[in-house]
Design a protein around this motif. Structure first.
Motif, PDB file in Angstrom:
ATOM      1  N   ALA A   1      40.023  47.370  44.123  1.00  0.00           N
ATOM      2  CA  ALA A   1      39.322  48.505  44.600  1.00  0.00           C
ATOM      3  C   ALA A   1      38.824  48.621  46.096  1.00  0.00           C
ATOM      4  O   ALA A   1      38.935  49.472  46.768  1.00  0.00           O
ATOM      5  N   VAL A   2      38.336  47.325  46.441  1.00  0.00           N
ATOM      6  CA  VAL A   2      38.190  47.123  47.791  1.00  0.00           C
ATOM      7  C   VAL A   2      39.143  47.262  48.780  1.00  0.00           C
ATOM      8  O   VAL A   2      39.110  47.891  49.973  1.00  0.00           O
ATOM      9  N   LEU A   3      40.446  46.524  48.433  1.00  0.00           N
ATOM     10  CA  LEU A   3      41.673  46.913  49.062  1.00  0.00           C
ATOM     11  C   LEU A   3      42.155  47.966  49.312  1.00  0.00           C
ATOM     12  O   LEU A   3      42.451  48.663  50.384  1.00  0.00           O
ATOM     13  N   PHE A   4      41.862  48.868  48.243  1.00  0.00           N
ATOM     14  CA  PHE A   4      42.531  50.196  48.341  1.00  0.00           C
ATOM     15  C   PHE A   4      41.737  51.187  48.935  1.00  0.00           C
ATOM     16  O   PHE A   4      42.154  52.346  49.394  1.00  0.00           O
ATOM     17  N   THR A   5      40.525  50.998  49.021  1.00  0.00           N
ATOM     18  CA  THR A   5      39.319  51.913  49.509  1.00  0.00           C
ATOM     19  C   THR A   5      39.230  51.627  50.906  1.00  0.00           C
ATOM     20  O   THR A   5      38.025  52.357  51.447  1.00  0.00           O
ATOM     21  N   THR A   6      39.471  50.713  51.619  1.00  0.00           N
ATOM     22  CA  THR A   6      39.032  50.336  52.809  1.00  0.00           C
ATOM     23  C   THR A   6      40.396  49.811  53.580  1.00  0.00           C
ATOM     24  O   THR A   6      41.266  49.905  53.343  1.00  0.00           O
ATOM     25  N   ALA A   7      40.033  49.476  54.987  1.00  0.00           N
ATOM     26  CA  ALA A   7      40.863  49.111  55.926  1.00  0.00           C
ATOM     27  C   ALA A   7      41.531  47.792  55.755  1.00  0.00           C
ATOM     28  O   ALA A   7      42.480  47.313  56.628  1.00  0.00           O
ATOM     29  N   LEU A   8      40.920  46.942  54.698  1.00  0.00           N
ATOM     30  CA  LEU A   8      41.129  45.709  54.594  1.00  0.00           C
ATOM     31  C   LEU A   8      42.989  45.518  54.417  1.00  0.00           C
ATOM     32  O   LEU A   8      43.498  46.164  53.595  1.00  0.00           O
ATOM     33  N   PRO A   9      43.611  44.574  55.342  1.00  0.00           N
ATOM     34  CA  PRO A   9      44.884  44.593  55.201  1.00  0.00           C
ATOM     35  C   PRO A   9      45.583  43.779  54.124  1.00  0.00           C
ATOM     36  O   PRO A   9      46.612  43.809  53.751  1.00  0.00           O
ATOM     37  N   ALA A  10      44.772  42.870  53.491  1.00  0.00           N
ATOM     38  CA  ALA A  10      45.284  41.851  52.511  1.00  0.00           C
ATOM     39  C   ALA A  10      44.370  41.147  51.671  1.00  0.00           C
ATOM     40  O   ALA A  10      43.127  41.442  51.900  1.00  0.00           O
ATOM     41  N   ILE A  11      44.713  40.679  50.481  1.00  0.00           N
ATOM     42  CA  ILE A  11      43.778  39.839  49.528  1.00  0.00           C
ATOM     43  C   ILE A  11      44.679  38.838  49.055  1.00  0.00           C
ATOM     44  O   ILE A  11      45.860  38.816  49.165  1.00  0.00           O
ATOM     45  N   ALA A  12      44.020  37.696  48.538  1.00  0.00           N
ATOM     46  CA  ALA A  12      44.557  36.665  47.852  1.00  0.00           C
ATOM     47  C   ALA A  12      43.872  36.356  46.547  1.00  0.00           C
ATOM     48  O   ALA A  12      42.821  36.332  46.609  1.00  0.00           O
ATOM     49  N   HIS A  13      44.745  35.934  45.678  1.00  0.00           N
ATOM     50  CA  HIS A  13      44.269  35.843  44.214  1.00  0.00           C
ATOM     51  C   HIS A  13      45.012  34.621  43.921  1.00  0.00           C
ATOM     52  O   HIS A  13      46.228  34.356  43.837  1.00  0.00           O
ATOM     53  N   ASP A  14      44.309  33.321  43.481  1.00  0.00           N
ATOM     54  CA  ASP A  14      44.624  31.898  43.057  1.00  0.00           C
ATOM     55  C   ASP A  14      45.077  32.208  41.310  1.00  0.00           C
ATOM     56  O   ASP A  14      44.652  33.096  40.718  1.00  0.00           O
ATOM     57  N   SER A  15      45.874  31.354  40.997  1.00  0.00           N
ATOM     58  CA  SER A  15      46.239  31.172  39.623  1.00  0.00           C
ATOM     59  C   SER A  15      45.197  31.193  38.631  1.00  0.00           C
ATOM     60  O   SER A  15      45.383  31.659  37.529  1.00  0.00           O
ATOM     61  N   LEU A  16      44.223  30.363  38.880  1.00  0.00           N
ATOM     62  CA  LEU A  16      43.131  30.369  37.923  1.00  0.00           C
ATOM     63  C   LEU A  16      42.526  31.749  37.559  1.00  0.00           C
ATOM     64  O   LEU A  16      42.222  31.745  36.321  1.00  0.00           O
ATOM     65  N   LEU A  17      42.730  32.701  38.399  1.00  0.00           N
ATOM     66  CA  LEU A  17      42.167  34.004  37.885  1.00  0.00           C
ATOM     67  C   LEU A  17      42.892  34.689  36.797  1.00  0.00           C
ATOM     68  O   LEU A  17      42.401  35.554  35.954  1.00  0.00           O
ATOM     69  N   PHE A  18      44.173  34.245  36.804  1.00  0.00           N
ATOM     70  CA  PHE A  18      45.142  34.876  35.625  1.00  0.00           C
ATOM     71  C   PHE A  18      45.217  34.092  34.385  1.00  0.00           C
ATOM     72  O   PHE A  18      45.797  34.510  33.272  1.00  0.00           O
ATOM     73  N   SER A  19      44.517  32.740  34.422  1.00  0.00           N
ATOM     74  CA  SER A  19      44.567  31.946  33.326  1.00  0.00           C
ATOM     75  C   SER A  19      44.035  32.528  31.944  1.00  0.00           C
ATOM     76  O   SER A  19      44.519  32.086  30.776  1.00  0.00           O
ATOM     77  N   ASP A  20      42.816  33.353  31.846  1.00  0.00           N
ATOM     78  CA  ASP A  20      42.644  33.815  30.552  1.00  0.00           C
ATOM     79  C   ASP A  20      42.688  35.262  30.334  1.00  0.00           C
ATOM     80  O   ASP A  20      42.122  35.936  29.567  1.00  0.00           O
ATOM     81  N   LEU A  21      43.744  35.779  31.084  1.00  0.00           N
ATOM     82  CA  LEU A  21      44.099  37.349  31.092  1.00  0.00           C
ATOM     83  C   LEU A  21      45.005  37.435  30.067  1.00  0.00           C
ATOM     84  O   LEU A  21      45.877  36.646  29.442  1.00  0.00           O
ATOM     85  N   SER A  22      44.727  38.457  29.520  1.00  0.00           N
ATOM     86  CA  SER A  22      45.802  39.170  28.158  1.00  0.00           C
ATOM     87  C   SER A  22      47.257  39.354  28.989  1.00  0.00           C
ATOM     88  O   SER A  22      47.111  39.815  30.196  1.00  0.00           O
ATOM     89  N   LYS A  23      48.310  39.716  28.356  1.00  0.00           N
ATOM     90  CA  LYS A  23      49.581  39.919  28.790  1.00  0.00           C
ATOM     91  C   LYS A  23      49.480  41.383  29.391  1.00  0.00           C
ATOM     92  O   LYS A  23      49.958  41.704  30.561  1.00  0.00           O
ATOM     93  N   ASP A  24      48.644  42.261  28.665  1.00  0.00           N
ATOM     94  CA  ASP A  24      48.596  43.535  29.239  1.00  0.00           C
ATOM     95  C   ASP A  24      47.851  43.698  30.516  1.00  0.00           C
ATOM     96  O   ASP A  24      48.350  44.289  31.328  1.00  0.00           O
ATOM     97  N   ALA A  25      46.794  42.930  30.539  1.00  0.00           N
ATOM     98  CA  ALA A  25      45.960  42.832  31.966  1.00  0.00           C
ATOM     99  C   ALA A  25      46.945  42.328  33.076  1.00  0.00           C
ATOM    100  O   ALA A  25      47.078  43.029  34.138  1.00  0.00           O
TER     101      ALA A  25
END
Length: 149
Positions: free
Chosen positions: A68-92
């Motif tokens: 949401a921050v990336l899409f609504t501001t001038a921020l040019p990039a973000i980074a996400h580590d694999s840890l953030l995906f570890s407990d997400l459902s396949k749908d998510a």
């Protein structure tokens, strides 16, 4: 001055919450409560997903907030580590990867569960992969950082 700060914070809050709800609604076949942010003051906030304090929900909320921050501001990039995906459902995961691919801005992810992905998501990850790391001479900078010398 205080009123204008409060007004600006409400505007930012509304913009982010609207975008987070929009993204959250695309992640699951059945609509789920989105995360939201509330600014109590310029130096205090509350961020949560109502009625869900699970790890997967928290990580999904963090990713949705970043997007949401990336899409609504001038921020040019973000980074996400694999840890953030570890407990997400396949749908998510499927939905988040689709959101990632919908922007021209740069999004860097470390992802190590391609084998667990659905075929379309796996294909997207493979097509957009810029750097693949592994053991046996495919480590970043040519060596494993945890090997004792």
């Amino acid at each position: 001055m205080r009123k204008s700060i409060e007004s600006i914070l409400r505007e930012i809050e509304n913009t982010l919450n609207t975008k987070m709800e929009e993204f959250n609604d695309t992640l699951f076949p059945v609509k789920k409560k989105p995360p939201y942010v509330h600014f109590n003051a310029y130096n205090s906030y509350r961020f949560e997903t109502p009625d869900n304090t699970g790890t997967g929900s928290n990580y999904k909320g963090m990713i949705v907030y970043d997007l949401a921050v990336l899409f609504t501001t001038a921020l040019p990039a973000i980074a996400h580590d694999s840890l953030l995906f570890s407990d997400l459902s396949k749908d998510a995961v499927d939905g988040i990867i689709k959101i990632y691919t919908s922007t021209k801005k740069q999004i860097f992810i470390a992802y190590d569960k391609q084998g667990d992905c659905r075929p379309d998501t796996k294909k997207t990850l493979e097509e957009r992969c810029v750097l693949r790391l592994s053991n046996e001479n495919c480590e970043l900078y040519g060596r494993s950082w945890d090997t004792k010398e």
